[in-house]
Design an enzyme around this catalytic site. Structure first.
Site, PDB file in Angstrom:
ATOM      1  N   TYR A  95       0.572  -1.114   0.056  1.00 54.56           N
ATOM      2  CA  TYR A  95       0.034   0.106  -0.155  1.00 54.56           C
ATOM      3  C   TYR A  95       0.855   1.362  -0.090  1.00 54.56           C
ATOM      4  CZ  TYR A  95      -4.404  -2.192  -0.201  1.00 54.56           C
ATOM      5  OH  TYR A  95      -5.684  -2.958  -0.519  1.00 54.56           O
ATOM      6  N   ARG A 130       2.202   1.840  -3.598  1.00 57.54           N
ATOM      7  CA  ARG A 130       0.959   2.319  -4.359  1.00 57.54           C
ATOM      8  C   ARG A 130       0.375   3.773  -3.995  1.00 57.54           C
ATOM      9  NH1 ARG A 130      -3.826  -1.520  -3.201  1.00 57.54           N
ATOM     10  NH2 ARG A 130      -4.978  -0.312  -4.772  1.00 57.54           N
ATOM     11  N   ASN A 176     -11.965   2.921  -7.944  1.00 61.70           N
ATOM     12  CA  ASN A 176     -10.479   3.194  -7.729  1.00 61.70           C
ATOM     13  C   ASN A 176     -10.357   3.989  -6.569  1.00 61.70           C
ATOM     14  OD1 ASN A 176     -10.329   2.103 -10.359  1.00 61.70           O
ATOM     15  ND2 ASN A 176     -10.184   4.172 -11.273  1.00 61.70           N
ATOM     16  N   VAL A 177      -9.343   3.550  -5.724  1.00 66.50           N
ATOM     17  CA  VAL A 177      -9.195   4.223  -4.306  1.00 66.50           C
ATOM     18  C   VAL A 177      -8.202   5.108  -4.636  1.00 66.50           C
ATOM     19  CG1 VAL A 177      -9.446   1.993  -3.330  1.00 66.50           C
ATOM     20  CG2 VAL A 177      -7.154   2.424  -3.864  1.00 66.50           C
ATOM     21  N   ASP A 178      -7.565   5.717  -5.996  1.00 67.67           N
ATOM     22  CA  ASP A 178      -6.715   6.560  -6.038  1.00 67.67           C
ATOM     23  C   ASP A 178      -7.572   7.913  -6.036  1.00 67.67           C
ATOM     24  OD1 ASP A 178      -7.620   7.373  -8.738  1.00 67.67           O
ATOM     25  OD2 ASP A 178      -6.656   5.658  -9.509  1.00 67.67           O
ATOM     26  N   HIS A 207     -14.745   1.387  -3.079  1.00 72.11           N
ATOM     27  CA  HIS A 207     -13.861   0.703  -2.373  1.00 72.11           C
ATOM     28  C   HIS A 207     -12.990   1.404  -1.657  1.00 72.11           C
ATOM     29  CE1 HIS A 207     -14.229  -2.659  -5.511  1.00 72.11           C
ATOM     30  NE2 HIS A 207     -15.153  -2.766  -4.713  1.00 72.11           N
ATOM     31  N   CYS A 225      -2.762   1.960  16.651  1.00 71.59           N
ATOM     32  CA  CYS A 225      -3.831   2.798  16.768  1.00 71.59           C
ATOM     33  C   CYS A 225      -3.563   3.662  17.972  1.00 71.59           C
ATOM     34  CB  CYS A 225      -5.113   2.037  16.963  1.00 71.59           C
ATOM     35  SG  CYS A 225      -6.543   3.116  17.253  1.00 71.59           S
ATOM     36  N   ALA A 250      -9.029   4.229 -22.652  1.00 70.39           N
ATOM     37  CA  ALA A 250     -10.255   5.058 -21.972  1.00 70.39           C
ATOM     38  C   ALA A 250      -9.609   6.681 -22.249  1.00 70.39           C
ATOM     39  CB  ALA A 250     -10.245   5.066 -20.396  1.00 70.39           C
TER      40      ALA A 250
HETATM   41  P1  OAD Z   1      -9.358  -5.069 -13.133  1.00 69.43           P
HETATM   42  O1  OAD Z   1      -7.743  -5.024 -13.120  1.00 69.43           O
HETATM   43  O2  OAD Z   1      -9.920  -5.928 -12.584  1.00 69.43           O
HETATM   44  O3  OAD Z   1      -9.666  -4.421 -14.476  1.00 69.43           O
HETATM   45  C1  OAD Z   1      -9.110  -3.510 -15.464  1.00 69.43           C
HETATM   46  C2  OAD Z   1     -10.086  -3.286 -16.591  1.00 69.43           C
HETATM   47  O4  OAD Z   1      -9.309  -2.219 -17.435  1.00 69.43           O
HETATM   48  C3  OAD Z   1      -9.821  -4.430 -17.618  1.00 69.43           C
HETATM   49  O5  OAD Z   1     -11.064  -4.887 -18.235  1.00 69.43           O
HETATM   50  C4  OAD Z   1      -9.067  -4.147 -18.714  1.00 69.43           C
HETATM   51  O6  OAD Z   1      -9.459  -4.567 -19.795  1.00 69.43           O
HETATM   52  C5  OAD Z   1      -9.365  -2.356 -18.863  1.00 69.43           C
HETATM   53  N1  OAD Z   1      -8.271  -1.612 -19.142  1.00 69.43           N
HETATM   54  C6  OAD Z   1      -7.054  -1.714 -19.102  1.00 69.43           C
HETATM   55  N2  OAD Z   1      -6.326  -0.806 -19.688  1.00 69.43           N
HETATM   56  C7  OAD Z   1      -7.316   0.148 -20.081  1.00 69.43           C
HETATM   57  C8  OAD Z   1      -7.305   1.481 -20.634  1.00 69.43           C
HETATM   58  N3  OAD Z   1      -6.152   2.198 -21.003  1.00 69.43           N
HETATM   59  N4  OAD Z   1      -8.739   1.945 -21.158  1.00 69.43           N
HETATM   60  C9  OAD Z   1      -9.530   1.298 -20.560  1.00 69.43           C
HETATM   61  N5  OAD Z   1      -9.575  -0.040 -19.999  1.00 69.43           N
HETATM   62  C10 OAD Z   1      -8.570  -0.538 -19.868  1.00 69.43           C
HETATM   63  O7  OAD Z   1      -9.684  -3.609 -12.255  1.00 69.43           O
HETATM   64  P2  OAD Z   1     -11.121  -3.201 -11.600  1.00 69.43           P
HETATM   65  O8  OAD Z   1     -12.234  -3.679 -12.594  1.00 69.43           O
HETATM   66  O9  OAD Z   1     -11.310  -1.897 -11.201  1.00 69.43           O
HETATM   67  O10 OAD Z   1     -11.195  -4.250  -5.569  1.00 69.43           O
HETATM   68  O11 OAD Z   1     -11.011  -4.147 -10.451  1.00 69.43           O
HETATM   69  C11 OAD Z   1     -12.382  -4.079  -9.536  1.00 69.43           C
HETATM   70  C12 OAD Z   1     -11.841  -4.415  -8.239  1.00 69.43           C
HETATM   71  O12 OAD Z   1     -11.073  -5.662  -8.142  1.00 69.43           O
HETATM   72  C13 OAD Z   1     -10.682  -3.127  -7.812  1.00 69.43           C
HETATM   73  O13 OAD Z   1     -11.414  -2.095  -7.209  1.00 69.43           O
HETATM   74  C14 OAD Z   1     -10.198  -4.098  -6.464  1.00 69.43           C
HETATM   75  C15 OAD Z   1      -9.934  -5.186  -7.340  1.00 69.43           C
HETATM   76  O14 OAD Z   1      -9.653  -6.229  -6.612  1.00 69.43           O
HETATM   77  C16 OAD Z   1     -10.851  -4.219  -4.196  1.00 69.43           C
HETATM   78  O15 OAD Z   1      -9.768  -4.271  -3.835  1.00 69.43           O
HETATM   79  C17 OAD Z   1     -11.893  -4.740  -3.438  1.00 69.43           C
END
Ligand code: OAD
Length: 235
Positions: free
Chosen positions: A52, A55, A87-89, A106, A135, A221
């Site tokens: 973390y 990141r 996104n957590v950013d 998240h 803590c 994107a």
């Molecule tokens: P993922 O890493 O699962 O997916 C990223 C997605 O972005 C994929 O579908 C890629 O095809 C797409 N991608 C990659 N580069 C891209 C770009 N330049 N433009 C557009 N799309 C692009 O990430 P999340 O779906 O956000 O949760 O994951 C969901 C959650 O799973 C996260 O928030 C986190 C993770 O584990 C927790 O930590 C609870």
């Protein structure tokens, strides 16, 4: 225009923030899906904190990209707007999107919270001193203030999304840069699009949401959203 935008890690990829899944997602041979868990923290809190901290540093050094800027611009032109981001950013906020137009389901990576009591702080300086901060209220281990796999989403944040969806359907839903792994992402997108206003997916890859989209934009994107938002605003 009443708009819902849902984003995931792909939207920050072009700012140099690795996504969770895919070949760039791994950190020192660890699968993020296994590190972002309460079990990983219980087993090895130092390792989880190291991940973390790295990141956080990467995000601090990163800049919002054209996708974040396009979403902030769309918000300014919509009558009603909500961004739900996984996104957590803080890149959506740094691109100019107001806090009241955004739900970080998240959590926020810059929050540190106690693993036992309610103590939580953003940009908590004290934690820099210890590898695993403790803590100040109850001495338990502190953890990053994000939602991990297997944990409940925050009730208040969920309510904000529910009340936005309950107030009426959307004229436009955009889902960008997410694998849509979690069922609630698909559910929110479909509920928002219940009157068929239009559901656009922006993702170079196919996802479980693709079959429901009325338009698929198979491009990164930053390029795609900048173009799309300009088209929408001209319309
Ligand atoms: P993922 O890493 O699962 O997916 C990223 C997605 O972005 C994929 O579908 C890629 O095809 C797409 N991608 C990659 N580069 C891209 C770009 N330049 N433009 C557009 N799309 C692009 O990430 P999340 O779906 O956000 O949760 O994951 C969901 C959650 O799973 C996260 O928030 C986190 C993770 O584990 C927790 O930590 C609870």
């Amino acid at each position: 225009m009443r708009v819902l935008v849902i984003t995931g890690a792909g939207v920050s990829a072009e700012s140099g923030i690795p996504t969770f899944r895919g070949k760039d997602g791994y950190w020192r041979n660890f699968d993020p899906a296994k590190l972002a868990t309460p079990e990983a923290f219980a087993r090895d809190p130092e390792l989880v904190w190291e991940w973390y901290r790295e990141r956080r540093q990467r995000i601090r050094n990163a800049q919002p990209n054209a996708a974040h800027a396009a979403i902030a611009k769309l918000a300014q032109h919509a009558d009603e707007f909500l961004l739900v981001t996984q996104n957590v950013d803080d890149l959506h906020a740094r691109a100019g999107l107001a806090k009241q137009n955004m739900v970080q389901i998240h959590g926020d990576i810059f929050v540190t919270k106690c693993s036992r009591c309610d103590f939580r702080r953003r940009d908590y300086e004290q934690e820099q001193r210890d590898v695993v901060p403790k803590c100040p209220e109850c001495d338990a281990l502190m953890r990053p203030g994000v939602v991990w796999f297997g944990e409940q989403l925050t009730w208040d944040e969920l309510q904000r999304i529910e009340s936005y969806l309950d107030r009426g359907p959307c004229d436009l839903v955009i889902v960008a840069g997410t694998t849509a792994t979690f069922g609630y992402i698909i559910d929110w997108a479909l509920r928002a699009n219940r009157h068929g206003g239009g559901l656009i997916e922006v993702n170079p890859e196919e996802t479980p949401l693709s079959q429901f989209a009325t338009r698929l934009v198979r491009e990164p994107a930053a390029v795609a959203l900048a173009l799309l938002v300009n088209q929408l605003i001209e319309l």
